[in-house]
Design a protein around this motif. Structure first.
Motif, PDB file in Angstrom:
ATOM      1  N   MET B   1       0.341 -50.522 -58.452  1.00 30.13           N
ATOM      2  CA  MET B   1       0.058 -49.942 -59.772  1.00 30.13           C
ATOM      3  C   MET B   1       1.016 -48.798 -60.080  1.00 30.13           C
ATOM      4  SD  MET B   1      -3.172 -48.084 -58.217  1.00 30.13           S
ATOM      5  CE  MET B   1      -2.860 -46.891 -56.954  1.00 30.13           C
ATOM      6  N   MET B   2       1.144 -48.517 -61.350  1.00 34.66           N
ATOM      7  CA  MET B   2       2.004 -47.415 -61.761  1.00 34.66           C
ATOM      8  C   MET B   2       1.170 -46.447 -62.588  1.00 34.66           C
ATOM      9  SD  MET B   2       5.419 -49.474 -62.958  1.00 34.66           S
ATOM     10  CE  MET B   2       6.821 -49.067 -61.934  1.00 34.66           C
ATOM     11  N   ASP B   3       1.424 -45.157 -62.387  1.00 31.34           N
ATOM     12  CA  ASP B   3       0.664 -44.160 -63.127  1.00 31.34           C
ATOM     13  C   ASP B   3       1.554 -43.053 -63.678  1.00 31.34           C
ATOM     14  OD1 ASP B   3      -2.376 -44.558 -62.748  1.00 31.34           O
ATOM     15  OD2 ASP B   3      -1.516 -44.974 -60.778  1.00 31.34           O
ATOM     16  N   LEU B   4       1.284 -42.686 -64.909  1.00 31.38           N
ATOM     17  CA  LEU B   4       1.851 -41.459 -65.452  1.00 31.38           C
ATOM     18  C   LEU B   4       0.672 -40.515 -65.612  1.00 31.38           C
ATOM     19  CD1 LEU B   4       4.294 -42.501 -68.339  1.00 31.38           C
ATOM     20  CD2 LEU B   4       4.830 -42.030 -65.957  1.00 31.38           C
ATOM     21  N   LYS B   5       0.776 -39.330 -65.015  1.00 32.10           N
ATOM     22  CA  LYS B   5      -0.338 -38.382 -65.115  1.00 32.10           C
ATOM     23  C   LYS B   5       0.124 -37.087 -65.753  1.00 32.10           C
ATOM     24  CE  LYS B   5      -3.151 -40.237 -61.415  1.00 32.10           C
ATOM     25  NZ  LYS B   5      -3.518 -40.164 -60.008  1.00 32.10           N
ATOM     26  N   GLY B   6      -0.321 -36.862 -66.957  1.00 32.73           N
ATOM     27  CA  GLY B   6      -0.007 -35.623 -67.675  1.00 32.73           C
ATOM     28  C   GLY B   6       1.478 -35.347 -67.773  1.00 32.73           C
ATOM     29  N   VAL B   7       2.262 -36.399 -68.088  1.00 35.17           N
ATOM     30  CA  VAL B   7       3.716 -36.262 -68.062  1.00 35.17           C
ATOM     31  C   VAL B   7       4.275 -35.717 -69.383  1.00 35.17           C
ATOM     32  CG1 VAL B   7       5.877 -37.550 -67.987  1.00 35.17           C
ATOM     33  CG2 VAL B   7       4.086 -38.012 -66.318  1.00 35.17           C
ATOM     34  N   THR B   8       5.080 -34.664 -69.250  1.00 30.21           N
ATOM     35  CA  THR B   8       5.778 -34.104 -70.401  1.00 30.21           C
ATOM     36  C   THR B   8       7.271 -34.077 -70.080  1.00 30.21           C
ATOM     37  OG1 THR B   8       3.885 -32.769 -71.024  1.00 30.21           O
ATOM     38  CG2 THR B   8       6.015 -32.046 -71.856  1.00 30.21           C
ATOM     39  N   LEU B   9       8.079 -34.408 -71.072  1.00 32.54           N
ATOM     40  CA  LEU B   9       9.519 -34.392 -70.873  1.00 32.54           C
ATOM     41  C   LEU B   9      10.216 -33.923 -72.145  1.00 32.54           C
ATOM     42  CD1 LEU B   9      11.859 -35.146 -68.925  1.00 32.54           C
ATOM     43  CD2 LEU B   9      11.832 -37.410 -69.923  1.00 32.54           C
ATOM     44  N   GLN B  10      11.064 -32.868 -71.998  1.00 33.53           N
ATOM     45  CA  GLN B  10      11.822 -32.391 -73.150  1.00 33.53           C
ATOM     46  C   GLN B  10      13.308 -32.601 -72.920  1.00 33.53           C
ATOM     47  OE1 GLN B  10       9.773 -29.676 -71.753  1.00 33.53           O
ATOM     48  NE2 GLN B  10       8.289 -29.247 -73.375  1.00 33.53           N
ATOM     49  N   PHE B  11      14.005 -32.880 -74.023  1.00 36.36           N
ATOM     50  CA  PHE B  11      15.466 -32.845 -73.988  1.00 36.36           C
ATOM     51  C   PHE B  11      15.851 -31.688 -74.890  1.00 36.36           C
ATOM     52  CE2 PHE B  11      14.499 -37.435 -73.426  1.00 36.36           C
ATOM     53  CZ  PHE B  11      15.014 -37.561 -72.137  1.00 36.36           C
ATOM     54  N   ASP B  12      16.383 -30.608 -74.318  1.00 37.66           N
ATOM     55  CA  ASP B  12      16.614 -29.361 -75.057  1.00 37.66           C
ATOM     56  C   ASP B  12      15.326 -28.961 -75.764  1.00 37.66           C
ATOM     57  OD1 ASP B  12      19.262 -29.290 -74.122  1.00 37.66           O
ATOM     58  OD2 ASP B  12      19.918 -30.631 -75.736  1.00 37.66           O
ATOM     59  N   ASP B  13      15.340 -28.877 -77.094  1.00 36.66           N
ATOM     60  CA  ASP B  13      14.109 -28.456 -77.760  1.00 36.66           C
ATOM     61  C   ASP B  13      13.327 -29.652 -78.323  1.00 36.66           C
ATOM     62  OD1 ASP B  13      15.981 -29.032 -79.624  1.00 36.66           O
ATOM     63  OD2 ASP B  13      15.603 -27.280 -80.903  1.00 36.66           O
ATOM     64  N   PHE B  14      13.773 -30.872 -77.971  1.00 37.71           N
ATOM     65  CA  PHE B  14      13.080 -32.073 -78.455  1.00 37.71           C
ATOM     66  C   PHE B  14      12.090 -32.573 -77.395  1.00 37.71           C
ATOM     67  CE2 PHE B  14      13.049 -36.811 -78.569  1.00 37.71           C
ATOM     68  CZ  PHE B  14      12.329 -36.961 -79.750  1.00 37.71           C
ATOM     69  N   THR B  15      10.825 -32.645 -77.776  1.00 36.27           N
ATOM     70  CA  THR B  15       9.819 -33.144 -76.842  1.00 36.27           C
ATOM     71  C   THR B  15       9.740 -34.658 -76.946  1.00 36.27           C
ATOM     72  OG1 THR B  15       8.582 -31.114 -77.099  1.00 36.27           O
ATOM     73  CG2 THR B  15       7.411 -32.965 -76.127  1.00 36.27           C
ATOM     74  N   ALA B  16      10.290 -35.355 -75.925  1.00 42.04           N
ATOM     75  CA  ALA B  16      10.321 -36.816 -75.958  1.00 42.04           C
ATOM     76  C   ALA B  16       8.953 -37.398 -75.616  1.00 42.04           C
ATOM     77  CB  ALA B  16      11.379 -37.343 -75.000  1.00 42.04           C
ATOM     78  N   LEU B  17       8.296 -36.798 -74.605  1.00 40.22           N
ATOM     79  CA  LEU B  17       6.959 -37.250 -74.224  1.00 40.22           C
ATOM     80  C   LEU B  17       6.068 -36.033 -74.083  1.00 40.22           C
ATOM     81  CD1 LEU B  17       7.704 -39.963 -71.504  1.00 40.22           C
ATOM     82  CD2 LEU B  17       7.105 -40.342 -73.891  1.00 40.22           C
ATOM     83  N   ASP B  18       4.859 -36.145 -74.608  1.00 37.51           N
ATOM     84  CA  ASP B  18       3.984 -34.993 -74.673  1.00 37.51           C
ATOM     85  C   ASP B  18       2.655 -35.305 -73.968  1.00 37.51           C
ATOM     86  OD1 ASP B  18       2.701 -32.715 -75.288  1.00 37.51           O
ATOM     87  OD2 ASP B  18       2.643 -33.017 -77.460  1.00 37.51           O
ATOM     88  N   ASN B  19       2.536 -34.875 -72.725  1.00 38.54           N
ATOM     89  CA  ASN B  19       1.295 -35.015 -71.958  1.00 38.54           C
ATOM     90  C   ASN B  19       0.736 -36.451 -71.969  1.00 38.54           C
ATOM     91  OD1 ASN B  19      -0.832 -34.256 -70.369  1.00 38.54           O
ATOM     92  ND2 ASN B  19      -2.051 -33.456 -72.079  1.00 38.54           N
ATOM     93  N   ILE B  20       1.554 -37.369 -71.412  1.00 38.21           N
ATOM     94  CA  ILE B  20       1.212 -38.791 -71.421  1.00 38.21           C
ATOM     95  C   ILE B  20       0.426 -39.182 -70.174  1.00 38.21           C
ATOM     96  CG2 ILE B  20       2.270 -41.080 -71.184  1.00 38.21           C
ATOM     97  CD1 ILE B  20       3.100 -40.392 -73.742  1.00 38.21           C
ATOM     98  N   ASN B  21      -0.631 -39.956 -70.375  1.00 37.11           N
ATOM     99  CA  ASN B  21      -1.356 -40.559 -69.256  1.00 37.11           C
ATOM    100  C   ASN B  21      -1.352 -42.066 -69.429  1.00 37.11           C
ATOM    101  OD1 ASN B  21      -2.499 -38.278 -67.689  1.00 37.11           O
ATOM    102  ND2 ASN B  21      -3.291 -37.767 -69.719  1.00 37.11           N
ATOM    103  N   LEU B  22      -1.001 -42.769 -68.339  1.00 41.29           N
ATOM    104  CA  LEU B  22      -0.885 -44.215 -68.441  1.00 41.29           C
ATOM    105  C   LEU B  22      -1.193 -44.826 -67.087  1.00 41.29           C
ATOM    106  CD1 LEU B  22       0.103 -45.907 -70.864  1.00 41.29           C
ATOM    107  CD2 LEU B  22       2.350 -45.944 -69.827  1.00 41.29           C
ATOM    108  N   HIS B  23      -1.941 -45.912 -67.089  1.00 43.97           N
ATOM    109  CA  HIS B  23      -2.223 -46.593 -65.824  1.00 43.97           C
ATOM    110  C   HIS B  23      -1.870 -48.072 -65.984  1.00 43.97           C
ATOM    111  CE1 HIS B  23      -4.191 -47.744 -62.119  1.00 43.97           C
ATOM    112  NE2 HIS B  23      -4.813 -48.713 -62.792  1.00 43.97           N
ATOM    113  N   ILE B  24      -1.012 -48.578 -65.105  1.00 40.01           N
ATOM    114  CA  ILE B  24      -0.608 -49.977 -65.182  1.00 40.01           C
ATOM    115  C   ILE B  24      -1.082 -50.703 -63.928  1.00 40.01           C
ATOM    116  CG2 ILE B  24       1.340 -51.574 -65.372  1.00 40.01           C
ATOM    117  CD1 ILE B  24       2.806 -49.204 -66.837  1.00 40.01           C
ATOM    118  N   GLU B  25      -1.956 -51.668 -64.116  1.00 36.67           N
ATOM    119  CA  GLU B  25      -2.577 -52.405 -63.016  1.00 36.67           C
ATOM    120  C   GLU B  25      -1.575 -53.338 -62.357  1.00 36.67           C
ATOM    121  OE1 GLU B  25      -5.570 -52.145 -60.954  1.00 36.67           O
ATOM    122  OE2 GLU B  25      -6.108 -51.537 -62.998  1.00 36.67           O
ATOM    123  N   LYS B  26      -1.703 -53.525 -61.038  1.00 34.94           N
ATOM    124  CA  LYS B  26      -0.820 -54.453 -60.339  1.00 34.94           C
ATOM    125  C   LYS B  26      -1.070 -55.885 -60.824  1.00 34.94           C
ATOM    126  CE  LYS B  26       1.361 -55.419 -56.028  1.00 34.94           C
ATOM    127  NZ  LYS B  26       2.513 -55.900 -56.779  1.00 34.94           N
ATOM    128  N   GLY B  27       0.005 -56.638 -61.004  1.00 38.95           N
ATOM    129  CA  GLY B  27      -0.124 -58.034 -61.415  1.00 38.95           C
ATOM    130  C   GLY B  27      -0.300 -58.227 -62.903  1.00 38.95           C
TER     131      GLY B  27
END
Lengths: 155, 298
Positions: B1-27
């Protein structure tokens, strides 16, 4: 707006039929899919009804129409997913539901087969639609007598 | 499985992802939907360990993926930029990846290429865009990783190739429980291939669900009532959209069909028509329900 316009379904169907042979080369499995079978399982990917539900109803319908008879082998999950161009998990889910409802049974390593479905199971399904229709008609204020007359007219 | 937990990512002053949560089940086959610039590719680059999150965790089978060779070997990322290996032939590309992925099967690669028949000894910068795409797709499948990430997966492939690639994916999903994450702005494609999907908008996830459970759970209602009806008459249902045109009331309602039917029938409509929505309509109304104006420029 970022959604694509829905494309023409007929086109995809034609492509699917025409190139299905190229895709079949990928699998060593014996193809039991005849052109007739393909038409039988044809489902509408653009429909508002979930794909697993369509497939479930389709298989029930095929049994009711005697196109699939007791102990007939169903195509495998792989064959159906490839032929219909859908996710194998969706096909597997449908098979699980059919097995749970005792419409099909599976033999380890040999595949899924049509169970000896009592027609009353299918009748039951057909009648539940009838019940809903009657309830709606009553709620809409149509008198019971009129509904009875209607049944007599049809039968 | 893959998980994003509370992920934030900025490029300079641009917020590309803002507190993302995602769960991807195996298969599973997971779809990432969204407009251009919504953050789909950024999510894939995080999942493949190309980017490092500013905060939060990106986990593959519970392990942080960035700078983690073990985790990265489970993942093959098919980028939307065409192959960087223009100077190589297909044969050299195969050898290159064979050296990186222990699970790479040269045999599978050859059998896949038997179907699509790309030239093996021609430099790939002489390939057309679609051919490059095909080359990297069969390489990705032949790598036999647990996870296959496809950015704008089916772009540049003709309808025949799309069908063939889908069938290759079906085999991999059945034979070795391959997990695929596919980004696209084409809802139809996602609907066919994926079992669940998330909709990204301006770096946020608007929603994330099993596609079958979304479908058949939202209904369009057209009804005519004797008296004057307002939205307040229907507070016991989850109404996403309410509109009156002359004597007809139009509603988009979420929930169980029987419950909705009974509820409206109690109000004795003269006419009642209930139609389930297409996935496309559901997305639009859900976005509207969350305050996004789909008629605007978003």
């Amino acid at each position: 707006m970022f959604f694509y316009a829905v494309s023409n379904r007929g086109y995809d169907d034609i492509i699917g039929m025409r190139y299905s042979n190229a895709g079949n080369l990928l699998s060593g499995a014996v193809q039991i899919f005849t052109e007739r079978m393909k038409l039988m399982f044809n489902i509408d990917l653009l429909s508002r009804t979930p794909i697993y539900e369509q497939l479930y109803k389709k298989i029930l319908e095929l049994i009711l129409k005697q196109e699939l008879k007791t102990n007939d082998k169903l195509p495998s999950v792989r064959e159906l997913a490839k032929e219909l161009g859908i996710n194998p998990n969706t096909v597997a889910k449908t098979f699980q539901m059919l097995e749970h409802d005792k419409v099909i049974y599976s033999l380890a390593g040999r595949g899924s087969f049509v169970a000896d479905v009592k027609t009353d199971v299918i009748t039951e399904k057909a009648l539940s639609g009838f019940d809903t229709a009657v309830r709606e008609a009553l709620a809409a204020g149509i008198p019971k007598e009129e509904l009875n007359n209607r049944i007599n007219q049809i039968s | 499985m893959m998980d994003l937990k509370g992920v934030t990512l900025q490029f300079d002053d641009f917020t590309a992802l803002d507190n993302i949560n995602l769960h991807i089940e195996k298969g599973s086959a997971f779809g990432l939907l969204g407009s251009n610039g919504a953050g789909k590719s950024t999510v894939l680059r995080l999942l493949s360990g190309v980017y490092k999150a500013k905060s939060g965790n990106v986990l593959v089978d519970g392990e942080e993926v960035f700078d983690n060779v073990n985790a990265k070997k489970k993942i093959f990322f098919i980028n939307d930029e065409t192959v960087q290996f223009g100077g190589m032939t297909l044969k050299e590309l195969k050898e290159f990846y064979k050296g990186y992925y222990e699970s790479f099967s040269g045999e599978l690669f050859d059998s896949l290429n038997d179907v699509i028949k790309l030239p093996v000894n021609k430099k790939m910068d002489k390939f057309s865009k679609g051919m490059k795409r095909q080359a990297i797709v069969i390489t990705g499948i032949a790598a036999q990783t647990d996870y296959l990430l496809l950015d704008e997966a089916f772009d540049g492939l003709d309808p025949t190739m799309r069908i063939i690639v889908k069938r290759m994916l079906v085999d991999a999903m059945i034979d070795r429980k391959l997990t695929t994450v596919i980004s696209s702005h084409n809802l139809k494609e996602i609907n066919e291939v994926c079992d669940s999907a998330a909709l990204l908008h301006q770096g946020k996830i608007l929603f994330n669900r099993d596609l079958d459970s979304i479908k058949g759970n939202v209904h369009k209602i057209q009804a005519a009532f004797k008296g004057e009806m307002t939205k307040e008459n229907f507070t016991d249902m989850e109404v996403l959209h309410f509109e009156r045109r002359q004597s007809i009331t139009y509603m988009i309602v979420k929930g169980d069909l029987e419950f909705i039917k009974n509820n409206i029938n109690e109000k004795k409509p003269d006419i009642l028509d209930i139609i389930p929505l297409t996935l496309e309509e559901i997305f639009i109304y859900e976005m509207e329900g969350m305050g996004y104006d789909y008629k605007g420029n978003n």
